[in-house]
Design an enzyme around this catalytic site. Structure first.
Site, mmCIF file in Angstrom:
data_model
loop_
_atom_site.group_PDB
_atom_site.id
_atom_site.type_symbol
_atom_site.label_atom_id
_atom_site.label_comp_id
_atom_site.label_asym_id
_atom_site.label_seq_id
_atom_site.Cartn_x
_atom_site.Cartn_y
_atom_site.Cartn_z
ATOM 1 N N CYS A 80 -0.256 -6.168 -1.636
ATOM 2 C CA CYS A 80 1.055 -6.948 -2.083
ATOM 3 C C CYS A 80 1.721 -7.304 -0.524
ATOM 4 C CB CYS A 80 2.254 -5.684 -2.901
ATOM 5 S SG CYS A 80 3.491 -5.948 -3.275
ATOM 6 N N HIS A 172 -0.702 -2.093 -6.002
ATOM 7 C CA HIS A 172 -0.228 -1.478 -5.723
ATOM 8 C C HIS A 172 -0.985 -0.085 -6.432
ATOM 9 C CE1 HIS A 172 2.868 -2.689 -3.179
ATOM 10 N NE2 HIS A 172 3.463 -2.912 -3.985
ATOM 11 N N GLU A 174 -2.054 2.151 -4.420
ATOM 12 C CA GLU A 174 -1.757 4.125 -3.988
ATOM 13 C C GLU A 174 -0.745 4.310 -4.428
ATOM 14 O OE1 GLU A 174 -0.978 0.779 -3.334
ATOM 15 O OE2 GLU A 174 0.734 0.628 -2.320
HETATM 16 N N1 GLN Z 1 8.446 -8.989 -1.761
HETATM 17 C C1 GLN Z 1 7.384 -8.976 -1.009
HETATM 18 C C2 GLN Z 1 7.576 -9.452 0.016
HETATM 19 O O1 GLN Z 1 7.481 -10.560 -0.799
HETATM 20 C C3 GLN Z 1 6.697 -8.138 -1.143
HETATM 21 C C4 GLN Z 1 6.748 -6.875 -2.166
HETATM 22 C C5 GLN Z 1 5.875 -5.585 -2.085
HETATM 23 O O2 GLN Z 1 4.584 -4.964 -1.084
HETATM 24 N N2 GLN Z 1 5.718 -4.286 -3.088
HETATM 25 O O3 GLN Z 1 7.079 -9.413 1.317
#
Ligand code: GLN
Length: 188
Positions: A80, A172, A174
């Site tokens: 992410c 994710h 994790e």
């Molecule tokens: N929305 C976050 C970003 O743009 C990322 C979100 C996440 O890591 N769950 O940095």
């Protein structure tokens, strides 16, 4: 030694997932500085807030140290936020810091706001069983350059890529009890 970037975000969950996948606690290290990075053989960039972590990473020299480690072949996985930080470019945000280690463009928060976060099954190339994808204000990959390979799609949208030993996932692993992706990364 495996490092988990611990500037901000859900790094503790990655440490737990590594432990559950059989990595001894003594072989896991939190990384915030170039000195700590020098102790590890591979690195995970967790979920979190990419603007904040990118700024701090850049300011304290960790970003450059990660780029140098990648150039020597160190495996790195971003989940992410981590994938956003690894991207070559970020849609509509040309000035946001990123490591440019994955030949991809990403769009942040591409599935909508926090309330539009969701979980669903995702199939990943190289992983035996479909896994539960947890998408929290997740990015999608909007462009894949010739150096990167798509390893996962969700409803046609690219949510997983690999470039040599650099891995990026929009979701994710994790936050689930499925350690397939952690095991896959540990074998890179
Ligand atoms: N929305 C976050 C970003 O743009 C990322 C979100 C996440 O890591 N769950 O940095």
């Amino acid at each position: 030694m495996i490092g988990v970037c611990a500037i901000q975000g859900d790094y503790a969950k990655h440490i737990e997932a590594l432990e559950h996948s059989g990595v001894p606690t003594a072989s896991i290290c939190e990384v915030r500085t170039p000195e700590e990075l020098a102790q590890v053989d591979r690195l995970i960039l967790p979920g979190g807030e990419s603007t904040t972590v990118g700024l701090l990473m850049h300011r304290y020299g960790l970003g450059q140290a990660i780029q140098e480690a990648a150039a020597t072949g160190m495996p790195i996985w971003g989940t992410c936020m981590g994938m956003i930080l690894l991207a070559r470019s970020i849609e509509s945000l040309p000035d946001q810091y990123s490591l440019k280690l994955l030949d991809i463009s990403v769009q942040r928060n591409a599935f909508g706001a926090q309330v539009h976060s969701f979980e669903d099954e995702v199939t990943v190339d190289g992983i035996e069983h479909p896994t539960l994808g947890v998408f929290i204000r997740a990015p999608i990959v909007t462009e894949v350059g010739p150096a990167a390979v798509v390893i996962a799609r969700y409803h046609g949208k690219v949510v997983g890529v690999r470039q040599g030993k650099i891995l990026g996932t929009s979701f994710h692993p994790e936050l689930t009890s499925d350690q397939q992706l952690h095991q896959y990364f540990m074998k890179l």
